[in-house]
Design an enzyme around this catalytic site. Structure first.
Site, PDB file in Angstrom:
ATOM      1  N   VAL A   1      -8.082  -4.365   1.745  1.00  0.00           N
ATOM      2  CA  VAL A   1      -7.044  -5.310   2.159  1.00  0.00           C
ATOM      3  C   VAL A   1      -5.960  -5.483   1.093  1.00  0.00           C
ATOM      4  O   VAL A   1      -4.872  -5.961   1.380  1.00  0.00           O
ATOM      5  CB  VAL A   1      -7.655  -6.682   2.536  1.00  0.00           C
ATOM      6  N   LYS A   2      -6.283  -5.158  -0.132  1.00  0.00           N
ATOM      7  CA  LYS A   2      -5.320  -5.261  -1.239  1.00  0.00           C
ATOM      8  C   LYS A   2      -4.570  -6.594  -1.220  1.00  0.00           C
ATOM      9  O   LYS A   2      -3.355  -6.632  -1.359  1.00  0.00           O
ATOM     10  CB  LYS A   2      -4.353  -4.078  -1.229  1.00  0.00           C
ATOM     11  N   ARG A   3      -5.326  -7.689  -1.082  1.00  0.00           N
ATOM     12  CA  ARG A   3      -4.714  -9.000  -1.081  1.00  0.00           C
ATOM     13  C   ARG A   3      -4.536  -9.493  -2.511  1.00  0.00           C
ATOM     14  O   ARG A   3      -5.298  -9.118  -3.413  1.00  0.00           O
ATOM     15  CB  ARG A   3      -5.599  -9.999  -0.316  1.00  0.00           C
TER      16      ARG A   3
ATOM     17  N   THR B   1     -10.785  -5.222  -1.634  1.00  0.00           N
ATOM     18  CA  THR B   1      -9.863  -4.757  -2.660  1.00  0.00           C
ATOM     19  C   THR B   1      -8.789  -5.824  -2.873  1.00  0.00           C
ATOM     20  O   THR B   1      -8.473  -6.593  -1.963  1.00  0.00           O
ATOM     21  CB  THR B   1      -9.202  -3.417  -2.269  1.00  0.00           C
TER      22      THR B   1
ATOM     23  N   ASP C   1       0.871  -1.175   0.000  1.00  0.00           N
ATOM     24  CA  ASP C   1       0.000   0.000   0.000  1.00  0.00           C
ATOM     25  C   ASP C   1       0.902   1.217   0.000  1.00  0.00           C
ATOM     26  O   ASP C   1       2.100   1.078  -0.265  1.00  0.00           O
ATOM     27  CB  ASP C   1      -0.951  -0.024   1.212  1.00  0.00           C
TER      28      ASP C   1
END
Lengths: 274, 274
Positions: free
Chosen positions: B95-97, B124, A99
Site C-alpha cells: 500500500v506504500k502508505r 508497506t 508508486d
C-alpha cells in the site's frame, strides 16, 4: 476542458482560498457523539460540507480515516466526494499515494479518472521514488483537467532527515522537488495544475525552497490553526509564494463540534482576510 | 503473541521465501479474459491464491489495482486478504502508505489492526516524512505481531534523485533509512518485524546501503522475473543480506494466465533453489 489550475483559481476568486480538511478521526467522532465507524465518518463529513457551503470552495477529505473502515469506509468516502463535487466544491483527495509504472497509473485512475467511484478534482502524491515516478498520475491529471499536489516539505521534525538531504544539484530534496514541479508549470499563464504540499511553521526558505519559483505553482498548506501555523503568518512563512497558498484548516474547525463549525470557519476566514 | 519477524521465518521455513505479488491490472485482466472491474480483480486474485497453495507461503496484493474500483474494489480486496489468511498465507498489503500523527495511525489501523476489514499481516510504508513519522504504524504493528516494510531503495532510475541524496550523516537517504530500520531490529534474535523494501537491479551497495546491517532485517525485493532482476542474481545484488530477502514475483507469473500460473511459480521456485 478547463485546466485544474484555472479551475482552482476560479474557485478561489469566488469563495476565497481557505480549504476545509475533513478528517473524521476517532477522537473527533467521539467529541461529536458519533459512532467510530463508516456511518460516523460519513455523518461528520456530510455535516462539515453543510457548514462549508458558502464559506469555503475547497475541501480536502483525508482517505486514511475512511480506509480504516475498509469497503464500508470507502463507500462513505465515495458519497462524501460525490456530494461535495455535486455541491460545487473542488475536492482534493488527501491520499499521499505514490508508486511506479502501472501501479502509479492505477492510483491516478482511482482518484482522478472521470467516472471513477472515488473521482476527485485533485489528489496529493508522494515522490520518494522521484517526481518522474508520478508521471503516469500527472499525465492522467493533465488529460482530464485534474490536479496533483506533490508532498514536498512537511512541518514534522522527523521529515528533515529525508527532505533536507542534499540532492545531486546541491539543493535540498524539498528544494529540488519544488523546483522540478515549478518547471512543469512554467507554461501556465496563471496557476499550473501540478502543486506542492508545503506544511510550514517556519519560513520555507529554511527547507531550501525558493519561494520565487512558486508563483505559478499552487501550494497546499496543511495544518493551519491546529499544528502551530497561524493564518496571519502566511506572508512570513511562504514569502512571495504566499499568494499561491491554499491554507487548510481541519482540526481547529472540526473540534468546534457540529454546532460550532460555521463560526470556526468564519473566524478563520476573518483571520485570513485581516 | 508471536512477533511478525518470527512468523515470517516460520512461513519461509515451511514454504520457501518466494512471495507472489497479486496485481490485477487492466492488461492482465484482459489477458485472462476477465472484466476490468472489481469482480475481475477478485476472480484473478482468488485464482492466483489457488495456484499458490503449497507453492508459496507469502502473497502481496497491490492495493492500487483494487482501489481504482472504489468501495467495490475494496470489498474484493477484503475478501482476497481474508481468503489468503484463512488459507494460511502470510499477507503483505502493498500500500506504500505514509503520513504523520493520527493519520499515520489511521493507516496502521486500516491494514494491521486485528479485526479491521482489511487486516493483513504486514504493510508497506513510505517515509518521505522521516522514519519517525511512521512510529504510530510501527508501534501498532509490534503490539499486534504485525510487520511494516519501509520503502528504502527502488530500481526505477528517477528514484535516485531522492534516495541517493546525502543525509546529514553523510549516508544516502536510502542507506540512512536502511540503517535506522536495522537499529529497530537490533534486539531481535532472528528477523525483526520492521523490514525494508529494496528493489534492485544492481548491487545495493550502489545505493549506499550496507548489506551487513540487514542481517536481522527482512528485505522485500519486488520485481523479480519481470522488471529485470533474476532470482539467480540474489547474491550478487544483495550481498550478505541475500539470506534476508523475500523475492517477489508478480507479472512473470500472472502473465502466464490462469492455466500457466502453477508452472510459472514452480519454475521460479526451481530458479531460486538452484
Amino acid at each position: 476542458m478547463i485546466a485544474f489550475g484555472d479551475r482552482l483559481k476560479s474557485v478561489v476568486d469566488a469563495h476565497g482560498r481557505l480549504c476545509l480538511g475533513i478528517d473524521p478521526h476517532t477522537s473527533l467522532l467521539e467529541l461529536w457523539g458519533l459512532s467510530n465507524d463508516a456511518e460516523g465518518a460519513r455523518a461528520l463529513a456530510l455535516r462539515a460540507l453543510d457548514a462549508a457551503h458558502g464559506r469555503v470552495g475547497i475541501v480536502k477529505p483525508q482517505a486514511a480515516f475512511f480506509e480504516r473502515f475498509g469497503a464500508a469506509g470507502y463507500a462513505a468516502l465515495e458519497e462524501v466526494i460525490r456530494t461535495a463535487r455535486d455541491g460545487g466544491f473542488l475536492v482534493i483527495a488527501d491520499v499521499k499515494r505514490g508508486d511506479i509504472g502501472s501501479t502509479a497509473a492505477a492510483y491516478g485512475e482511482a482518484w482522478l479518472a472521470p467516472g471513477s467511484p472515488l473521482e476527485a478534482d485533485a489528489m496529493t502524491a508522494v515522490a520518494y521514488q522521484g517526481l518522474g515516478s508520478l508521471d503516469p498520475v500527472i499525465e492522467l491529471a493533465l488529460q482530464h483537467g485534474k490536479g496533483v499536489f506533490v508532498l514536498t516539505a512537511t512541518s514534522n521534525p522527523e521529515g528533515r532527515e529525508v527532505q533536507q538531504s542534499v540532492s545531486g544539484s546541491g539543493r535540498s530534496v524539498a528544494g529540488q522537488l519544488a523546483r522540478d514541479v515549478a518547471v512543469r508549470n512554467a507554461s501556465a499563464r496563471g496557476w499550473g495544475s501540478i502543486g506542492v504540499v508545503i506544511g510550514a511553521t517556519e519560513p520555507i526558505t529554511a527547507s531550501g525552497i525558493d519561494p520565487v519559483l512558486l508563483q505559478h505553482t499552487p501550494v497546499l498548506g496543511p495544518g493551519f490553526g491546529y499544528q502551530g501555523s497561524r493564518l496571519s503568518a502566511l506572508d512570513s512563512v511562504y514569502g512571495v509564494a504566499s499568494s499561491s497558498v491554499i491554507p487548510t484548516v481541519t482540526r481547529s474547525v472540526l473540534s468546534a463540534g457540529p454546532e460550532g463549525l460555521a463560526a470556526a470557519l468564519d473566524a478563520h476566514r476573518a483571520e485570513l482576510d485581516a
